[in-house]
Design an enzyme around this catalytic site. Structure first.
Site, short mmCIF file in Angstrom:
data_model
loop_
_atom_site.label_atom_id
_atom_site.label_comp_id
_atom_site.label_asym_id
_atom_site.label_seq_id
_atom_site.Cartn_x
_atom_site.Cartn_y
_atom_site.Cartn_z
N LYS A 1 0.85 -1.20 0.00
CA LYS A 1 0.00 0.00 0.00
C LYS A 1 0.88 1.24 0.00
O LYS A 1 1.73 1.40 0.87
CB LYS A 1 -0.91 0.01 1.23
CG LYS A 1 -1.80 1.26 1.30
CD LYS A 1 -2.87 1.12 2.37
CE LYS A 1 -2.45 1.64 3.72
NZ LYS A 1 -2.33 3.10 3.82
N ASP B 1 -3.50 4.28 -2.01
CA ASP B 1 -4.46 4.73 -0.99
C ASP B 1 -4.46 6.26 -0.92
O ASP B 1 -3.91 6.85 0.00
CB ASP B 1 -4.03 4.10 0.35
CG ASP B 1 -4.92 4.50 1.51
OD1 ASP B 1 -6.05 4.93 1.28
OD2 ASP B 1 -4.46 4.36 2.67
N LYS C 1 -7.43 8.09 -1.39
CA LYS C 1 -8.76 8.50 -0.88
C LYS C 1 -9.25 9.78 -1.56
O LYS C 1 -9.50 10.80 -0.92
CB LYS C 1 -8.71 8.73 0.63
CG LYS C 1 -8.31 7.51 1.46
CD LYS C 1 -8.45 7.80 2.95
CE LYS C 1 -8.05 6.64 3.83
NZ LYS C 1 -6.60 6.41 3.93
N ASP D 1 -13.54 14.80 -4.47
CA ASP D 1 -13.54 16.09 -5.16
C ASP D 1 -14.74 16.10 -6.09
O ASP D 1 -15.57 15.17 -6.04
CB ASP D 1 -12.20 16.25 -5.92
CG ASP D 1 -11.77 17.71 -6.04
OD1 ASP D 1 -12.63 18.56 -6.38
OD2 ASP D 1 -10.58 18.01 -5.81
N ILE D 2 -14.85 17.10 -6.93
CA ILE D 2 -15.98 17.11 -7.87
C ILE D 2 -15.79 15.94 -8.86
O ILE D 2 -14.65 15.49 -9.10
CB ILE D 2 -16.12 18.45 -8.61
CG1 ILE D 2 -14.87 18.79 -9.42
CG2 ILE D 2 -16.44 19.58 -7.63
CD1 ILE D 2 -15.04 19.98 -10.36
N THR E 1 -12.17 5.60 10.37
CA THR E 1 -12.30 4.94 11.69
C THR E 1 -11.88 5.86 12.82
O THR E 1 -12.06 5.54 13.99
CB THR E 1 -11.49 3.63 11.75
OG1 THR E 1 -10.20 3.90 11.24
CG2 THR E 1 -12.14 2.53 10.97
N ARG F 1 3.02 -1.45 10.75
CA ARG F 1 4.11 -1.55 11.73
C ARG F 1 4.45 -2.95 12.22
O ARG F 1 5.65 -3.23 12.40
CB ARG F 1 3.83 -0.60 12.90
CG ARG F 1 4.02 0.86 12.48
CD ARG F 1 3.34 1.82 13.42
NE ARG F 1 1.88 1.74 13.30
CZ ARG F 1 1.02 2.49 13.98
NH1 ARG F 1 1.47 3.37 14.84
NH2 ARG F 1 -0.27 2.36 13.78
O1 C5P Z 1 0.91 0.22 11.20
P1 C5P Z 1 -0.55 -0.15 11.06
O2 C5P Z 1 -0.78 -1.63 10.83
O3 C5P Z 1 -1.40 0.39 12.18
O4 C5P Z 1 -0.98 0.59 9.72
C1 C5P Z 1 -2.30 0.58 9.26
C2 C5P Z 1 -2.41 1.28 7.94
O5 C5P Z 1 -3.79 1.31 7.59
C3 C5P Z 1 -1.93 2.72 7.94
O6 C5P Z 1 -1.45 3.00 6.60
C4 C5P Z 1 -3.18 3.49 8.22
O7 C5P Z 1 -3.16 4.78 7.70
C5 C5P Z 1 -4.21 2.65 7.47
N1 C5P Z 1 -5.58 2.81 7.95
C6 C5P Z 1 -5.95 2.58 9.25
N2 C5P Z 1 -7.26 2.75 9.62
C7 C5P Z 1 -8.15 3.13 8.72
C8 C5P Z 1 -7.81 3.36 7.41
C9 C5P Z 1 -6.48 3.20 7.05
O8 C5P Z 1 -5.12 2.19 10.07
N3 C5P Z 1 -9.39 3.25 9.07
#
Ligand code: C5P
Length: 237
Positions: free
Chosen positions: A35, A62, A64, A67-68, A122, A213
């Protein structure tokens, strides 16, 4: 271990293209997808995406978009030209915007990426909904946005793994559910509030797992990825 359609999408959350490429060298397209989000894309651009696709990786871009309709259509089409596997837009951009995004991926022909929607971030709470003048709980809004996205011809949505079972029940098997907030047993939750293990998330109906992570910050990222893949194979037996 080779997997025909890896379920893990590794989040390359860095602004450093060298670091992203180093990870891509250590992993393999047979073991994970990647991603690329706003941070990496803004710092390293389409060139980095092309380098990763040339190595055979499926890329979830990703960005997201919101916009119009005309602007989103053009942006989604430009992204499709990079040979990516998946792209996303905000469902709250409305039906005309979603239909325009759908038209754009269809124009990409045989390179058509999957197009999915963000339902509700979220990070947002029921209080945020009322502040925005939305007279629904987060959960009701997630369902409404998911429904709008699927009616507009999108392939699925990003959602919390905790919502996957409910969305599967409501929308059936065909929608793609892409879920972040995943933590293998015994790993640090970091700033994620509502986590699930990879195995639980797949069992609840997730199609693909976004994991950052626990893999990228691990002392041995390839080993961390292999362990997650192994846990998923065991879950399907
Ligand atoms: O390091 P970690 O596993 O927490 O990373 C989760 C990834 O998913 C990050 O790129 C974060 O921005 C993305 N993400 C998220 N929650 C969301 C949408 C995207 O953690 N609702």
């Amino acid at each position: 271990m080779l997997i025909s359609d890896p379920k893990v999408i590794v989040a390359l959350d860095t602004s450093d293209s060298a670091q992203a490429l180093e990870f891509a060298q250590k992993a393999s397209p047979e073991l994970c997808k990647l991603k690329v989000g706003k941070e990496l894309f803004t710092s390293s651009g389409p060139q980095l995406v092309e380098k990763l696709t040339v190595q055979g990786y499926d890329i979830f871009l990703d960005l997201k978009f919101h916009d119009i309709p005309n602007t989103v259509k053009k942006a989604v089409f430009a992204a499709s030209q990079l040979g990516i596997w998946m792209i996303n837009v905000h469902a709250s951009g409305g039906q005309a915007m979603l239909l325009a995004a759908r038209e754009a991926v269809d124009m990409a022909g045989s390179h058509r990426p999957f197009l999915i929607a963000v339902t509700v971030l979220t990070s947002m709470s029921d209080d945020d909904m009322s502040q925005l003048g939305i007279n629904r709980t987060v959960s009701e809004q997630v369902r409404a946005m998911a429904s709008l996205a699927l009616e507009s011809g999108l392939d699925g949505m990003v959602c919390s793994a905790k919502e996957a079972a409910m969305l599967r029940q409501q929308f059936g098997d065909s929608a793609l559910l892409v879920t972040p907030g995943i933590r293998p047993v015994g790993t640090n939750p970091d700033d994620q509030q509502r986590i699930m293990t990879p195995k639980q998330a797949i069992n609840d109906g997730s199609s693909y797992l976004v994991i950052g992570r626990p893999i990228t910050q691990h002392a041995n990222p390839a080993e961390a990825l292999a362990e997650i893949n192994q846990s998923l194979i065991q879950s399907s037996i």
